[in-house]
Design an enzyme around this catalytic site. Structure first.
Site, PDB file in Angstrom:
ATOM      1  N   CYS A  80       0.857  -1.198   0.000  1.00 23.59           N
ATOM      2  CA  CYS A  80       0.000   0.000   0.000  1.00 23.59           C
ATOM      3  C   CYS A  80       0.890   1.244   0.000  1.00 23.59           C
ATOM      4  CB  CYS A  80      -0.996  -0.031   1.158  1.00 23.59           C
ATOM      5  SG  CYS A  80      -2.324   1.198   0.988  1.00 23.59           S
ATOM      6  N   HIS A 186      -3.926  -4.893  -0.904  1.00 27.55           N
ATOM      7  CA  HIS A 186      -3.736  -5.355   0.470  1.00 27.55           C
ATOM      8  C   HIS A 186      -3.761  -6.878   0.511  1.00 27.55           C
ATOM      9  CE1 HIS A 186      -4.014  -1.570   2.798  1.00 27.55           C
ATOM     10  NE2 HIS A 186      -4.748  -1.162   1.784  1.00 27.55           N
ATOM     11  N   GLU A 188      -3.063  -8.773   2.951  1.00 29.13           N
ATOM     12  CA  GLU A 188      -3.585  -9.226   4.242  1.00 29.13           C
ATOM     13  C   GLU A 188      -5.105  -9.216   4.293  1.00 29.13           C
ATOM     14  OE1 GLU A 188      -3.442  -4.757   4.884  1.00 29.13           O
ATOM     15  OE2 GLU A 188      -2.512  -6.273   3.591  1.00 29.13           O
TER      16      GLU A 188
END
Length: 204
Positions: A80, A186, A188
């Site tokens: 990011c 992202h 995650e």
């Protein structure tokens, strides 16, 4: 050992949890001495470019990171805003970036093809992956990742671009320059796609 650079921004715990689920040893680094022994580095980031760069510069870790990445060639992945910090600078701020992957961070809102679209670019989007990049070993075609951003990385050398996505324009969403990688999405938050990408990074 994977070290996640904790300089005050980014969801460190989410990465620690994901690496644990993958059976990979990872820990956070809050000071330069915590970086010792790292075989992989993760540079997360959220928020504004200048704020993130200021915190990294104040953390005391930047000189050691520069040495490890640029001289010792320890693999690193920026995520990011962490990806945006790899550039030379950003239209969002005035501070110089790390310039590990030459390029400039630009605003969707000032790009004619995307300025009428909702900001930020938020949600799931398909990636168009360029063949041969090891980050995408064992991936199905056009994997989907979660995005949340208003600025995008524009790589100076398009040979450094590993994948693009479309938001009004095709933008560089993943870069790979040797051992230096950056992902705007992202991992995650991207379920099995994100887990596979982080696993591949750990195994490079």
């Amino acid at each position: 050992m994977i070290r996640i650079v904790d300089y005050g921004v980014g969801n460190i715990q989410a990465f620690l949890t994901m690496f644990k689920r993958l059976g990979l040893e990872a820990s956070r680094a809050r000071a330069a001495h915590d970086l010792e022994g790292a075989t992989r580095l993760v540079l997360p980031g959220v928020g504004a470019f200048d704020h993130a760069m200021t915190l990294l510069n104040q953390s005391g870790m930047r000189p050691r990171l520069e040495e490890m990445v640029m001289a010792q060639r320890v693999p690193v992945i920026g995520i990011c805003v962490g990806m945006q910090m790899l550039a030379g600078g950003s239209d969002e701020g005035v501070l110089p970036g790390l310039n590990w992957v030459p390029g400039r961070v630009k605003a969707f809102a000032t790009t004619p093809a995307s300025q009428a679209l909702p900001m930020p670019h938020m949600g799931w989007n398909d990636l168009r992956v360029r063949p041969g990049n090891k980050l995408f070993t064992d991936f199905e075609p056009e994997p989907r990742f979660y995005f949340l951003h208003s600025y995008y990385f524009d790589a100076q050398d398009k040979a450094d671009v590993a994948a693009t996505a479309e938001y009004g324009l095709d933008f560089d969403c993943i870069v790979s320059k040797g051992h230096i990688h950056g992902v705007q999405c992202h991992p995650e938050k991207s379920h099995h796609f994100g887990a596979q990408l982080l696993k591949n990074f750990a195994e490079l």
